[in-house]
Design an enzyme around this catalytic site. Structure first.
Site, short mmCIF file in Angstrom:
data_model
loop_
_atom_site.label_atom_id
_atom_site.label_comp_id
_atom_site.label_asym_id
_atom_site.label_seq_id
_atom_site.Cartn_x
_atom_site.Cartn_y
_atom_site.Cartn_z
N ILE A 137 10.43 -62.78 70.77
CA ILE A 137 10.69 -61.58 71.53
C ILE A 137 11.33 -60.58 70.56
CG2 ILE A 137 10.86 -62.61 73.83
CD1 ILE A 137 13.81 -62.78 73.58
N ASP A 138 11.15 -59.31 70.84
CA ASP A 138 11.59 -58.28 69.90
C ASP A 138 13.10 -58.31 69.68
OD1 ASP A 138 8.97 -57.41 69.83
OD2 ASP A 138 9.27 -55.90 71.38
N LYS A 139 13.53 -57.79 68.55
CA LYS A 139 14.95 -57.74 68.20
C LYS A 139 15.77 -57.14 69.32
CE LYS A 139 18.17 -55.27 65.20
NZ LYS A 139 18.32 -54.25 64.14
#
Length: 304
Positions: A137-139
């Site tokens: 999942i994105d930062k």
């Protein structure tokens, strides 16, 4: 050493070659590409060029990727929010702002560093920089993520993702008031030809499907639950922008004037999968972080 090729398409014409190559897959930085150009590793139509060369439609670019350095990814003790763990799988609630795995130039403070300190026995299928990582999942997205503690589990979990049997639901606060209660966005996602470091809905992209339902409406925003059928890079962020309702706080795909949150208001709240060894379907749910809830309370009170 890997030899790569790319033929410039119309939407890429006029771009600097270093910017184009850096955006093709996002794995290598622009400064790395510039070093390769200086070293003579990049050619256009058989001729070595400089970093400021502007590509033309039909240009045939060839470049060689040097052998990667042996990187020492060190365990770092962290206070991980662990939702489940056994000898095969670990499920962690990742905070917003944390990178999932190390990359060249960013070797510390990632979830992988913390996992290595916690259990030390992660699968090796994805190599030294991504041990145990089956999906990301994105930062600046918070929420649940599963990691494999051995190769047996990794292969099973990866197969479930490929077969679209993993349950992944996100909560998002998006701009605008969505009039209908349910919807499905079926639109292919690939590199944005106008900005190779971003993703977009493009005809040449990979199939991508997002289902959503409205949970709550506000004056200028909507709280939705998005369920992923596929798992493309930035999928929910790109799809919601595509239908005119970008995720609030999204610095890449949303408007600058938005809600006061550091990163996109997007939370991976539900994760479900079949246990690789027992076959039992496990489902986990994590509430959104405090700043997400604070925004919701402000929206309900008419503050935003």
């Amino acid at each position: 050493m890997e030899i790569c090729e790319h033929t410039v398409i119309a939407g890429e014409a006029g771009m600097r070659i270093d910017k184009l190559l850096a955006g093709l897959d996002g794995e290598y930085s622009r400064s790395q590409i510039q070093d390769w150009i200086t070293e003579g590793r990049v050619s256009v139509n058989g001729k070595v060029v400089k970093a400021n060369y502007r590509v033309q439609e039909g240009d045939r670019i060839e470049w060689t990727v040097p052998e990667p350095e042996i990187l020492d990814v060190r365990p770092e003790p962290m206070d991980l929010d662990i939702y489940y763990e056994d000898r095969d799988v670990i499920v962690v609630n990742k905070p917003r702002g944390m990178v999932v795995h190390p990359s060249p130039g960013h070797l510390n403070g990632t979830l992988v560093n913390g996992l290595l300190a916690h259990c030390r026995d992660l699968s090796g299928i994805n190599g030294v920089l991504r041990p145990g990582i089956v999906h990301r999942i994105d930062k600046d997205t918070s929420g649940l993520l599963m990691a494999a503690k051995n190769d047996f589990s990794h292969e099973h979990l990866a197969r479930q993702l490929e077969n679209k049997t993993v349950l992944r639901k996100y909560k998002a606060i998006v701009h605008g008031v969505i009039p209908h209660d349910y919807g499905t966005i079926d639109a292919p996602i690939g590199r944005d030809p106008k900005d190779r470091q971003s993703m977009a809905v493009v005809d040449s992209g990979k199939p991508a499907v997002t289902h959503f339902r409205v949970i709550e409406r506000f004056d200028k925003y909507t709280l939705v639950e998005c369920e992923l059928e596929t798992g493309r890079t930035h999928q929910i962020r790109v799809h919601m922008k595509y239908i005119g309702h970008p995720v609030a706080g999204d610095p890449k795909y949303g408007p600058k004037r938005t809600l006061p949150i550091d990163g996109q208001a997007l939370h991976a709240g539900v994760l479900g999968f079949a246990h690789p060894r027992t076959g039992e379907f496990l489902t986990f749910e994590a509430p959104p972080p405090e700043d997400f809830e604070r925004l919701l309370n402000g929206l309900r009170a008419g503050v935003y």
